[in-house]
Design a protein around this motif. Structure first.
Motif, PDB file in Angstrom:
ATOM      1  N   UNK A  53      15.306 -16.414  42.758  1.00  0.00           N
ATOM      2  CA  UNK A  53      15.967 -17.667  43.101  1.00  0.00           C
ATOM      3  C   UNK A  53      16.173 -18.579  41.897  1.00  0.00           C
ATOM      4  N   UNK A  54      15.823 -18.095  40.721  1.00  0.00           N
ATOM      5  CA  UNK A  54      16.000 -18.910  39.524  1.00  0.00           C
ATOM      6  C   UNK A  54      17.415 -18.823  38.989  1.00  0.00           C
ATOM      7  N   UNK A 111       9.003 -12.211  31.616  1.00  0.00           N
ATOM      8  CA  UNK A 111       8.254 -11.093  31.029  1.00  0.00           C
ATOM      9  C   UNK A 111       7.707 -10.228  32.151  1.00  0.00           C
ATOM     10  N   UNK A 112       7.949  -8.922  32.045  1.00  0.00           N
ATOM     11  CA  UNK A 112       7.408  -7.971  33.007  1.00  0.00           C
ATOM     12  C   UNK A 112       6.131  -7.374  32.421  1.00  0.00           C
ATOM     13  N   UNK A 113       5.011  -7.703  33.034  1.00  0.00           N
ATOM     14  CA  UNK A 113       3.696  -7.246  32.584  1.00  0.00           C
ATOM     15  C   UNK A 113       3.301  -6.015  33.401  1.00  0.00           C
ATOM     16  N   UNK A 147       6.264 -16.012  33.382  1.00  0.00           N
ATOM     17  CA  UNK A 147       7.236 -16.920  32.785  1.00  0.00           C
ATOM     18  C   UNK A 147       8.346 -17.341  33.711  1.00  0.00           C
ATOM     19  N   UNK A 148       8.064 -17.377  35.015  1.00  0.00           N
ATOM     20  CA  UNK A 148       9.054 -17.875  35.964  1.00  0.00           C
ATOM     21  C   UNK A 148       9.123 -19.399  35.884  1.00  0.00           C
ATOM     22  N   UNK A 149       9.966 -19.992  36.711  1.00  0.00           N
ATOM     23  CA  UNK A 149      10.142 -21.449  36.699  1.00  0.00           C
ATOM     24  C   UNK A 149       8.799 -22.150  36.869  1.00  0.00           C
ATOM     25  N   UNK A 150       8.618 -23.201  36.119  1.00  0.00           N
ATOM     26  CA  UNK A 150       7.397 -24.011  36.161  1.00  0.00           C
ATOM     27  C   UNK A 150       6.157 -23.212  35.758  1.00  0.00           C
ATOM     28  N   UNK A 151       6.377 -22.135  34.979  1.00  0.00           N
ATOM     29  CA  UNK A 151       5.249 -21.348  34.500  1.00  0.00           C
ATOM     30  C   UNK A 151       4.609 -20.468  35.548  1.00  0.00           C
ATOM     31  N   UNK A 152       5.285 -20.263  36.663  1.00  0.00           N
ATOM     32  CA  UNK A 152       4.723 -19.453  37.739  1.00  0.00           C
ATOM     33  C   UNK A 152       4.754 -17.967  37.390  1.00  0.00           C
ATOM     34  N   UNK A 153       3.947 -17.203  38.103  1.00  0.00           N
ATOM     35  CA  UNK A 153       3.952 -15.747  37.997  1.00  0.00           C
ATOM     36  C   UNK A 153       4.156 -15.158  39.385  1.00  0.00           C
ATOM     37  N   UNK A 154       4.601 -13.917  39.417  1.00  0.00           N
ATOM     38  CA  UNK A 154       4.793 -13.217  40.686  1.00  0.00           C
ATOM     39  C   UNK A 154       4.164 -11.836  40.574  1.00  0.00           C
ATOM     40  N   UNK A 155       3.099 -11.614  41.355  1.00  0.00           N
ATOM     41  CA  UNK A 155       2.424 -10.316  41.349  1.00  0.00           C
ATOM     42  C   UNK A 155       3.188  -9.364  42.268  1.00  0.00           C
ATOM     43  N   UNK A 156       3.727  -8.303  41.669  1.00  0.00           N
ATOM     44  CA  UNK A 156       4.524  -7.334  42.423  1.00  0.00           C
ATOM     45  C   UNK A 156       3.701  -6.143  42.903  1.00  0.00           C
TER      46      UNK A 156
END
Length: 691
Positions: free
Chosen positions: A337-338, A345-347, A422-431
């Motif tokens: 949604x960004x 960054x994909x970790x 490194x998503x918006x507002x410094x968020x992360x998303x665990x996939x």
């Protein structure tokens, strides 16, 4: 395990192959080097060994059973030694023979590693020391080098070449002087046979790091004199006579008086091999071939097969693929949604062995482990689009673990976490715990593209170079002659290759060894280890890949590649292997060749050291002498040069003795060449070519 072992034993019995049936099989082995790891299993490990021993002996082979590296092998199982040295090994019962089941003639090559080699002086020293100290049976691992064709490499990151610096190389060519010197060592030991089988040795010290072993019964006597010092040559007194012992060497005396061989003094000739490059000779007339001579098919990125399946969470790879393929796709779609074009960054954390990450069908990055550490973590910068984004991760294995405590639990593949940072507002998303779609293997594998005969091969559009996931095909004529053949994969990235449907193995010419750890020459003196003697630092671990001549036709051969990372197949070439030069360097203190043992007694003439050369092929003769010097020559084969003392007759004498002959021998003495410098130890060095 019992069913499998019984099946193999029954097959051998049905063919009457056991020695007890008149056949050639003299030993059976159950388990291998389990003793190195059984402590990790506690009491269960000990129980297993007892069960395995009982099970094996119950099969009634009529020949002894052995266990390698198993100090507590139950009777009547014979425990044996594997390693670089086994002279200090003692079996667990004085009723069992001292056996060396694996004498490591070199070491294996890992992708990303420098090429290991073991000097023959050290290997010969190890063999002589073993028999000096009561050894009864010795076997080489490896005696003939090999190739890990297909996906058969025995462990992660082991290269396709399994040459092992063996006495006979990967291509079936005798490696000199290793083969010749070991042959002389075993001839020398054979001369001691009557004494060796009659009694045990009496071992005494001749001084610090000096040891004598005498086998004597009645009038039969044989002796071994060893200098195990790593630096200093010495002269020792033994039975009233003086003997010069170079550091880290053994002298063998079949009559307890005269030296037939010293392990540090090589009489055998050495050989320099070279590879001659031949361009890929494409067969003209293929309707599929483009102007480059190649056709191609793109492997789809991500899920393309009907047998794919969804699963919540990240799966371990080996249990998922069951080793049907090196490859496992992990695929996931996310709604972003960004802003379009945002950098994130994909970790990824993986158990190994390598991966390629694709975002919306484009390669975003790759990572690999190494032979010392299969696991890795990677952060890959990626650009997402607004809305739906597809993440496709291609995880791959490079050989499977086959040894180690609980190695079956080590696993491979992407077990996570996988996180977008490194998503918006410094968020992360665990996939990691989302519903991924999995595909075992490649579509091209299912279509049988490796044979080259199926599929819609493309030759019309722009030829794809340096692009990932491409199948390439060409036809070619075999290199002329009978010399061994290899393909030079310089220009390619990583993948697998097939010739006429036969896999020649994984290729990986872009995996470069570290710059550190190699030396111009290796001092054979002192204990050998896999990291002691290495060459090829800072270069690709393997660029040349063996193609057996028996797989080739004169023309109409099909070469298929699957390229993972990106490469240019038009840079591929064939090479053939030849012996470029023969060399020998023999001093006036060398013992005569073993075959001349006792010939002075029979002829009444004193026999001295001899330099011998023999062309590698029966139809060849010595065509030129590139170098000959008697005196104090220096350097090594291919780089000999004159020392301060040199006979001006040497070249003409050697030319006269050798040119035009398939083999020649020249006495190494001042009687042959004159004395160019009195009071100085002298030697003869020769380099020759055959044609």
């Amino acid at each position: 395990m019992k069913r499998f072992t019984a099946k193999i034993v029954d097959m051998i019995k049905e063919e009457n192959l056991y020695a007890s049936q008149g056949g050639p099989v003299i030993l059976s082995q159950i388990e291998n080097e389990y003793g190195n790891i059984d402590s990790a299993y506690g009491a269960a490990g000990k129980s297993y060994i007892k069960w395995a021993a009982t099970m094996a002996t119950s099969l009634d082979t009529g020949v002894p059973w052995v266990m390698c590296q198993q100090a507590d092998a139950p009777d009547p199982i014979i425990n044996t030694c594997n390693g670089f040295y086994c002279d200090q090994f003692t079996p667990n019962s004085n009723t069992k023979p001292k056996m060396w089941t694996e004498n490591w003639s070199g070491w294996f090559l890992p992708f990303g590693g420098a090429v290991p080699y073991r000097p023959v002086e050290d290997l010969a020293f190890a063999v002589a020391r073993f028999f000096q100290r009561g050894g009864t049976f010795q076997n080489y691992y490896m005696y003939h080098g090999g190739t890990n064709f297909d996906r058969t490499s025995g462990g992660p990151f082991i290269a396709t070449s399994y040459d092992y610096d063996a006495p006979i190389d990967e291509y079936g060519i005798i490696r000199q002087p290793k083969w010749g010197h070991l042959k002389e060592v075993h001839k020398a030991i054979k001369l001691c046979e009557e004494a060796l089988i009659a009694t045990d040795p009496t071992i005494t010290s001749l001084g610090p790091n000096l040891e004598a072993a005498v086998y004597k019964t009645g009038s039969v006597c044989a002796a071994f004199l060893a200098n195990v010092d790593t630096k200093s040559d010495v002269t020792v007194n033994f039975s009233g006579n003086s003997y010069h012992l170079p550091a880290w060497s053994v002298s063998i005396l079949p009559d307890c008086k005269n030296v037939v061989l010293n392990t540090a003094k090589i009489n055998s000739a050495s050989a320099i091999s070279s590879f001659t490059t031949e361009s890929l000779k494409e067969d003209i007339g293929s309707s599929e071939a483009s102007s480059t001579g190649w056709s191609w098919i793109s492997e789809p990125v991500g899920i393309s097969k009907a047998d794919s399946f969804p699963q919540t969470g990240l799966l371990e790879q080996i249990n998922t693929t069951a080793d049907k393929s090196d490859y496992l796709w992990y695929s996931l779609s996310i709604d972003y949604k960004g802003d379009a074009g945002s950098q994130t960054v994909l970790h990824i954390e993986s158990l190994g062995h390598a991966l390629h990450a694709f975002i919306n069908g484009k390669l975003a990055g790759s990572q690999t482990g190494n032979s010392g550490k299969y696991k890795f973590t990677v952060d890959i910068p990626v650009t997402l689009v607004a809305g739906k984004n597809t993440i496709d991760l291609l995880s791959l294995t490079v050989g499977l673990q086959n040894y180690g405590a609980f190695f079956d639990t080590w696993g491979a593949g992407i077990t996570g976490p996988v996180i977008l940072k490194g998503l918006a507002n410094g968020n992360t998303l665990d996939l990691s715990y989302q519903k991924w779609t999995y595909q075992v293997g490649l579509k091209g594998e299912d279509l049988g593209l490796s044979s080259g005969s199926s599929g819609q091969w493309n030759s019309q559009s722009t030829f794809p170079k340096n692009q990932p996931l491409i199948w390439y095909k060409t036809t070619f004529a075999a290199p002329s002659g009978s010399d061994p053949v290899a393909i030079d994969f310089t220009g390619m990235g990583k993948g697998e290759a097939w010739v006429n449907g036969q896999s020649i193995g994984r290729y990986w010419p872009t995996y470069v060894a570290s710059d550190a750890g190699c030396t111009d020459s290796c001092n054979y003196r002192g204990p050998y280890s896999a990291s002691k003697c290495r060459r090829n630092c800072g270069k690709p671990s393997q660029t040349l890949y063996h193609v057996p001549r028996s797989w080739l036709k004169p023309s109409g051969n099909i070469l298929v590649l699957f390229e993972e990372k990106g490469g240019d197949p038009t840079q591929i070439s064939f090479v053939t292997k030849q012996t470029e030069s023969l060399c020998a360097h023999v001093s006036d203190s060398h013992p005569p060749p073993v075959d001349l043992w006792n010939s002075d007694t029979e002829s009444g003439r004193k026999v001295g050291p001899v330099l011998s050369l023999t062309c590698p092929h029966d139809n060849q003769v010595i065509s030129s002498i590139k170098f000959a010097s008697y005196g104090t020559p220096l350097g090594t084969c291919g780089n000999f040069y004159h020392g301060r003392c040199s006979s001006n007759k040497a070249l003409s004498i050697v030319q006269k003795a050798c040119i035009g002959s398939s083999s020649c021998s020249v006495g190494v003495s001042s009687e042959t060449f004159g004395n160019p410098c009195r009071g100085v130890a002298k030697s003869l060095a020769v380099e020759a070519t055959c044609a």
